[in-house]
Motif scaffolding. Sequence first.
Motif, PDB file in Angstrom:
ATOM      1  N   ASP A   1      82.663  69.580 -70.078  1.00 56.36           N
ATOM      2  CA  ASP A   1      81.730  68.821 -70.911  1.00 56.36           C
ATOM      3  C   ASP A   1      80.410  69.574 -71.106  1.00 56.36           C
ATOM      4  O   ASP A   1      79.842  69.578 -72.198  1.00 56.36           O
ATOM      5  CB  ASP A   1      81.467  67.449 -70.295  1.00 56.36           C
ATOM      6  CG  ASP A   1      82.700  66.563 -70.318  1.00 56.36           C
ATOM      7  OD1 ASP A   1      83.520  66.728 -71.240  1.00 56.36           O
ATOM      8  OD2 ASP A   1      82.862  65.726 -69.415  1.00 56.36           O
TER       9      ASP A   1
ATOM     10  N   LYS B   1      81.913  62.510 -79.735  1.00 55.96           N
ATOM     11  CA  LYS B   1      83.069  63.169 -79.138  1.00 55.96           C
ATOM     12  C   LYS B   1      84.387  62.628 -79.674  1.00 55.96           C
ATOM     13  O   LYS B   1      85.449  63.022 -79.217  1.00 55.96           O
ATOM     14  CB  LYS B   1      83.044  63.003 -77.611  1.00 55.96           C
ATOM     15  CG  LYS B   1      81.803  63.601 -76.954  1.00 55.96           C
ATOM     16  CD  LYS B   1      81.829  63.393 -75.452  1.00 55.96           C
ATOM     17  CE  LYS B   1      80.564  63.998 -74.812  1.00 55.96           C
ATOM     18  NZ  LYS B   1      80.568  63.820 -73.334  1.00 55.96           N
TER      19      LYS B   1
ATOM     20  N   GLY C   1      89.697  65.933 -73.407  1.00 52.40           N
ATOM     21  CA  GLY C   1      88.376  66.465 -73.733  1.00 52.40           C
ATOM     22  C   GLY C   1      88.405  67.146 -75.081  1.00 52.40           C
ATOM     23  O   GLY C   1      89.409  67.121 -75.796  1.00 52.40           O
TER      24      GLY C   1
END
Length: 574
Positions: free
Chosen positions: A241, A258, A288
Amino acid sequence: MAAVQPTTAAGAPMSGLARALMQAGRLTPPQADALLKKSILEKLPFIDVLLASGAIGGRELAVFCADTFAYPMLDLQALSPAALPAKAIDPKLMQSQRVVALSKRGNKMSVAISDPTNTQALDQIKFQTETSVEPVIVPHDALVRLLAELAKNSEQLMGELAGEEAEIQFAEEQEAALVEAPATDVEDAPIVRFLNKMLMDAVNMGASDLHFEPFEKFYRIRFRVDGVLVEHAQPPIAIKDKLVSRIKVLAKLDISEKRVPQDGRMRLIVSPTKTVDLRISTLPTLFGEKTVMRILDPTQAQMGIDALGYDADQKALLLDAISRPYGMVLVTGPTGSGKTVSLYTCLNILNKPGINISTAEDPAEINLPGVNQVNVNDKAGLTFPVALKSFLRQDPDIIMVGEIRDLETADIAIKAAQTGHMVFSTLHTNDAPSTLTRLMNMGVAPFNIASSIVLITAQRLARRLCACKRPVDVSTDLLLRAGFRPAQLDGSWKPYGPVGCERCNGTGYKGRVGIYQIMPITPAIEALILAHGNAMQIAAQSELEGVRSLRQSGLVKVKAGLTSLEEVLGCTNE
């Protein structure tokens, strides 16, 4: 009758460790109330305020928690940090909730914790790891020391990955973005050094793309070098991140967003004489955001046509076509086959003070001074057709369209080629003959195709053999099946194969060489177009006129020792 739940002086329910201590008579209500107020005001965990007050000792508290909540107790001094399952819990969660995984067997995990009433931490671990969590009580001060040691080890690992601080500099707009960015963990020094090193490694290795890929159990960074993806690093998964946030800040993207893909750019100053642009793309994945950085080197367009690998006769045909006052030249091939570099090389040859050149791209990949470059923006209404119509009112001599995607774009580009302008563009087709049938299938009238297109070039990129290459024995039968003619196998030459050395990182290849099919539109091919001829008929006619197919052009490179037979067979069809 139900027991009355203890409350603070303000009337709020008293819960957790404070309530347990007060119920056991280890804290008086005024003491508990004062410590809770201080914890809230100073925004500190209650256990820190409690131990700092001296109302109870660290080991005494651990013994109390173990007895009260019926959990086992452990002396952390007997453990080696290296023996702990480091990846069992996300390091970020481990540090924020102050817990440490002690062991994991099947779906059960033992977790060291100093405050067993911190059910939020236990629930988060259970949810993240999908295990049954078994708390083990440890003294708070020992737990804090262990967490600090684990954090230090993690930072040392990042330092080893990053090495010495890389000599790197960003363009002014990126430096301004860093200054304006809020002071968050994005500015973590190990992350900055690590990203700098990855960028410099990529530039030094001649990579075209960097892939930052998060997965469930690991984080991977791969470089595309000479068209092949190779794994370069596997940093700790906990940095994913922070690394993406750092890249987003540099590319002026939205750090907080995101959920949807984002695109941006940044510029890297490699040396006083060399600057490279990077195109950034982020994509939300299961574990992610995957980030891809494409390196766009403006010097590639200035290498000259000789550096691209055209054979002498192909080079002559291309230079003749682009020097005409009007018409259309099309470059075809799959993504990553070097079409943009070929087009920009042609534009660079024609880029003179007396020539007005305009390009419409999505986006503009290489900055070429003296050329008016436009980024199309579909959301804002600036599409390829809109840009082309505007160009025609700007007194152009040469127009480049990044890609012909639809009939409207094709029609405007062809009309521009028919009315005194030189037009360059690209299409995604397998070879030069199939480009003509693709345009017909899009709905372009055959007479418009025949009267506007001057030349079509199809291309591929093959890896170039390193200087460590050596001759290899290949059977005559295999060479014939690859496409060599018997007359070419006279024994005067042998194909070369890769060896591997320090210069090429053991791959046997260094750089890439273009393989081209250059097909001028001759009167005979024009007649086939007007007669609605198919790709096979056009290919047969072009072969009669001496046009080499991609496979045949590749075999010329094999005979010259520039690439291997395996490379040509892998990137061409016959």
